[in-house]
Design a protein around this motif. Structure first.
Motif, PDB file in Angstrom:
ATOM      1  N   PRO A   1      16.512  28.509  31.736  1.00 36.03           N
ATOM      2  CA  PRO A   1      15.266  28.714  32.469  1.00 36.03           C
ATOM      3  C   PRO A   1      15.471  29.641  33.663  1.00 36.03           C
ATOM      4  N   SER A   2      14.372  30.078  34.251  1.00 36.58           N
ATOM      5  CA  SER A   2      14.448  30.915  35.449  1.00 36.58           C
ATOM      6  C   SER A   2      15.216  30.185  36.543  1.00 36.58           C
ATOM      7  N   GLY A   3      16.104  30.927  37.210  1.00 44.21           N
ATOM      8  CA  GLY A   3      16.872  30.352  38.305  1.00 44.21           C
ATOM      9  C   GLY A   3      18.120  29.614  37.895  1.00 44.21           C
ATOM     10  N   CYS A   4      18.489  29.689  36.606  1.00 31.14           N
ATOM     11  CA  CYS A   4      19.663  28.928  36.146  1.00 31.14           C
ATOM     12  C   CYS A   4      20.971  29.650  36.433  1.00 31.14           C
ATOM     13  N   GLY A   5      20.938  30.948  36.780  1.00 29.92           N
ATOM     14  CA  GLY A   5      22.156  31.698  37.077  1.00 29.92           C
ATOM     15  C   GLY A   5      22.561  32.695  36.016  1.00 29.92           C
ATOM     16  N   LYS A   6      21.769  32.834  34.955  1.00 29.02           N
ATOM     17  CA  LYS A   6      22.190  33.708  33.846  1.00 29.02           C
ATOM     18  C   LYS A   6      22.197  35.188  34.236  1.00 29.02           C
ATOM     19  N   THR A   7      21.161  35.648  34.950  1.00 26.26           N
ATOM     20  CA  THR A   7      21.131  37.054  35.361  1.00 26.26           C
ATOM     21  C   THR A   7      22.195  37.332  36.411  1.00 26.26           C
ATOM     22  N   THR A   8      22.429  36.392  37.307  1.00 31.38           N
ATOM     23  CA  THR A   8      23.499  36.554  38.290  1.00 31.38           C
ATOM     24  C   THR A   8      24.845  36.685  37.598  1.00 31.38           C
ATOM     25  N   THR A   9      25.068  35.884  36.555  1.00 27.04           N
ATOM     26  CA  THR A   9      26.311  35.987  35.780  1.00 27.04           C
ATOM     27  C   THR A   9      26.446  37.383  35.182  1.00 27.04           C
ATOM     28  N   LEU A  10      25.348  37.897  34.604  1.00 29.11           N
ATOM     29  CA  LEU A  10      25.369  39.235  34.008  1.00 29.11           C
ATOM     30  C   LEU A  10      25.663  40.297  35.066  1.00 29.11           C
ATOM     31  N   ARG A  11      25.043  40.174  36.219  1.00 27.74           N
ATOM     32  CA  ARG A  11      25.247  41.163  37.285  1.00 27.74           C
ATOM     33  C   ARG A  11      26.667  41.130  37.830  1.00 27.74           C
ATOM     34  N   ILE A  12      27.286  39.964  37.835  1.00 23.67           N
ATOM     35  CA  ILE A  12      28.686  39.871  38.260  1.00 23.67           C
ATOM     36  C   ILE A  12      29.600  40.540  37.238  1.00 23.67           C
ATOM     37  N   ILE A  13      29.328  40.329  35.950  1.00 17.19           N
ATOM     38  CA  ILE A  13      30.105  41.007  34.907  1.00 17.19           C
ATOM     39  C   ILE A  13      29.936  42.520  35.022  1.00 17.19           C
ATOM     40  N   GLY A  14      28.697  42.961  35.328  1.00 10.46           N
ATOM     41  CA  GLY A  14      28.411  44.386  35.412  1.00 10.46           C
ATOM     42  C   GLY A  14      28.899  45.048  36.688  1.00 10.46           C
ATOM     43  N   GLY A  15      29.269  44.258  37.687  1.00  8.09           N
ATOM     44  CA  GLY A  15      29.741  44.836  38.936  1.00  8.09           C
ATOM     45  C   GLY A  15      28.641  45.081  39.951  1.00  8.09           C
ATOM     46  N   PHE A  16      27.435  44.562  39.690  1.00  9.19           N
ATOM     47  CA  PHE A  16      26.318  44.743  40.614  1.00  9.19           C
ATOM     48  C   PHE A  16      26.296  43.658  41.691  1.00  9.19           C
ATOM     49  N   GLU A  17      26.979  42.568  41.441  1.00  8.68           N
ATOM     50  CA  GLU A  17      27.151  41.498  42.429  1.00  8.68           C
ATOM     51  C   GLU A  17      28.626  41.124  42.463  1.00  8.68           C
ATOM     52  N   ARG A  18      29.078  40.691  43.637  1.00  8.99           N
ATOM     53  CA  ARG A  18      30.457  40.216  43.748  1.00  8.99           C
ATOM     54  C   ARG A  18      30.447  38.705  43.943  1.00  8.99           C
ATOM     55  N   PRO A  19      31.278  37.968  43.200  1.00 12.19           N
ATOM     56  CA  PRO A  19      31.302  36.513  43.396  1.00 12.19           C
ATOM     57  C   PRO A  19      31.872  36.151  44.758  1.00 12.19           C
ATOM     58  N   ASP A  20      31.419  35.040  45.311  1.00  9.22           N
ATOM     59  CA  ASP A  20      31.991  34.554  46.568  1.00  9.22           C
ATOM     60  C   ASP A  20      33.377  33.960  46.338  1.00  9.22           C
ATOM     61  N   ARG A  21      33.545  33.377  45.168  1.00  8.21           N
ATOM     62  CA  ARG A  21      34.869  32.898  44.756  1.00  8.21           C
ATOM     63  C   ARG A  21      35.023  33.158  43.257  1.00  8.21           C
ATOM     64  N   GLY A  22      36.257  33.259  42.784  1.00  5.24           N
ATOM     65  CA  GLY A  22      36.522  33.437  41.368  1.00  5.24           C
ATOM     66  C   GLY A  22      36.845  34.880  41.013  1.00  5.24           C
ATOM     67  N   GLN A  23      37.210  35.079  39.757  1.00  8.74           N
ATOM     68  CA  GLN A  23      37.655  36.390  39.291  1.00  8.74           C
ATOM     69  C   GLN A  23      37.005  36.754  37.965  1.00  8.74           C
ATOM     70  N   VAL A  24      36.840  38.075  37.770  1.00 10.04           N
ATOM     71  CA  VAL A  24      36.340  38.630  36.514  1.00 10.04           C
ATOM     72  C   VAL A  24      37.472  39.439  35.896  1.00 10.04           C
ATOM     73  N   PHE A  25      37.801  39.129  34.652  1.00  2.00           N
ATOM     74  CA  PHE A  25      38.867  39.841  33.949  1.00  2.00           C
ATOM     75  C   PHE A  25      38.306  40.586  32.747  1.00  2.00           C
ATOM     76  N   PHE A  26      38.775  41.820  32.560  1.00  4.68           N
ATOM     77  CA  PHE A  26      38.427  42.626  31.388  1.00  4.68           C
ATOM     78  C   PHE A  26      39.721  42.918  30.645  1.00  4.68           C
TER      79      PHE A  26
END
Length: 360
Positions: free
Chosen positions: A39-64
């Motif tokens: 649903p709206s507000g669940c974090g799915k778009t934020t997750t996508l934006r973090i993968i894409g590099g448009f947002e930076r996580p406050d904690r954690g890492q993204v690996f490619f």
């Protein structure tokens, strides 16, 4: 087994002090079609934006492919994004819109011509090179946005609700087009939507999210047929979610009636949640010896491919039933459910009980 392309490890993101993603872990295989659903507000778009590099996580890492890209700018990542608002350039024709990224990368004119023609062929818009953006329908604009993304040969394509602005028929057509493109291109798709039908239709793998957590992840069949909690069961399609008492292995009591089931390992006399899909409730004659519950048909709507009906049983619960056969309102009936169609779930320890740390 395909190797992992993307690994999210312990991703936490806050906006204005509010937790949007909470210690999220997810592994995505190469050459898969993964849908982030919720649903709206669940974090799915934020997750996508973090993968894409448009947002930076406050904690954690993204690996490619095992390389930490958490701090890598979006334009340095081997991916492209298609947004719901396609962000096409109205002052450029179709050819120049698609060629834009290639020109930034200073590719030769012959290379650009070949790649644009190939991309237009993939999206079935050959001959549209000189058309203006304003002359295209919504579905055609969506195809151009995809062509502009795939012309750069990304390893990963991110799609943020790209079909949301289209009408139902065109949206269904584009679902099949996206499946075809994914198979032809052999690249990984990560798709964000709140539309359950879209997720089940297109995906190899569905990640159901709510309140910043992954509630369940698996194949569309697993998500639909074996929901792990009441949120997933209720969000994915229609469900009858009722309280039950697990008497022993393969035997559950629902509203005082005992139903054989196929689940085990829940213990004896333990309260559980029971999920029964509307299409799995069988309507019998009232006197049929197979009937486990009895009730009266209380509601009916014709929905084209089937009837959506409600049956109120003796305890007052209204069972939702889908059937191709109409049973008139007021008819007394019996109800039966095959053991294999009864899904038993543990009752959550709290309202927010979640499943985190999911790998494909």
């Amino acid at each position: 087994m395909e190797r992992a392309l993307i690994d999210l490890k312990g991703i936490t993101k806050l906006f204005d002090g509010e937790i949007i993603l909470d210690e999220l872990n997810l592994s995505i295989r190469e050459n898969s079609f993964v849908t982030l659903l919720g649903p709206s507000g669940c974090g799915k778009t934020t997750t996508l934006r973090i993968i894409g590099g448009f947002e930076r996580p406050d904690r954690g890492q993204v690996f490619f492919e095992g390389r930490d890209i958490t701090d890598l700018p979006a334009n340095k990542r081997q991916l492209n994004t298609v947004f719901q608002k396609y962000a096409l350039f109205p002052h450029m024709n179709i050819f120049e819109n698609i060629a834009f990224g290639l020109r930034i990368r200073k590719k030769s004119e012959s290379y650009i011509r070949d790649k644009v023609r190939y991309a237009l062929k993939l999206v079935n818009l050959v001959g549209y090179e000189k058309r203006s953006i304003d002359s295209l329908s919504g579905g055609q604009q969506q195809r151009i946005a995809i062509a502009r993304a795939i012309v750069n040969e990304p390893r990963l394509l991110l799609l943020d609700e790209p079909l949301g602005a289209l009408d139902l028929k065109l949206r269904q057509e584009m679902q099949y087009e996206l499946i075809r493109l994914k198979n032809e291109l052999g690249i990984t798709f990560i798709y964000v939507t709140h539309d359950q039908e879209e997720a089940l239709t297109m995906s190899d793998y569905v990640v159901v999210m709510n309140q910043g957590y992954i509630q369940q992840a698996g194949t569309p069949e697993q998500i639909y047929n074996e929901p792990e909690n009441a949120f997933v069961a209720d969000f994915i399609g229609d469900s009858n979610i009722v309280p039950g008492l697990m008497l022993e292995d393969r035997l559950v009591r629902i509203f005082g009636a005992v139903f054989p089931c196929v689940d085990s390992g829940f213990g004896r006399n333990r309260p559980v949640d029971v999920v029964i899909r509307p299409e799995d409730v069988e309507i019998l004659e009232k006197e049929d010896p197979r009937a486990i519950l009895h009730g009266v048909m209380s509601h009916s709507i014709f929905k084209g491919e089937m009837y959506e009906m409600e049956c109120t049983t003796e305890n007052g619960y209204e069972w939702l039933i889908h059937s191709t056969e109409l049973h008139e309102v007021g008819t007394e009936v019996g109800l039966y459910v095959k053991p294999s169609n009864i899904q038993i779930m543990n009752k959550p320890a709290s309202e927010d009980e979640e499943a985190i740390g999911v790998e494909e």
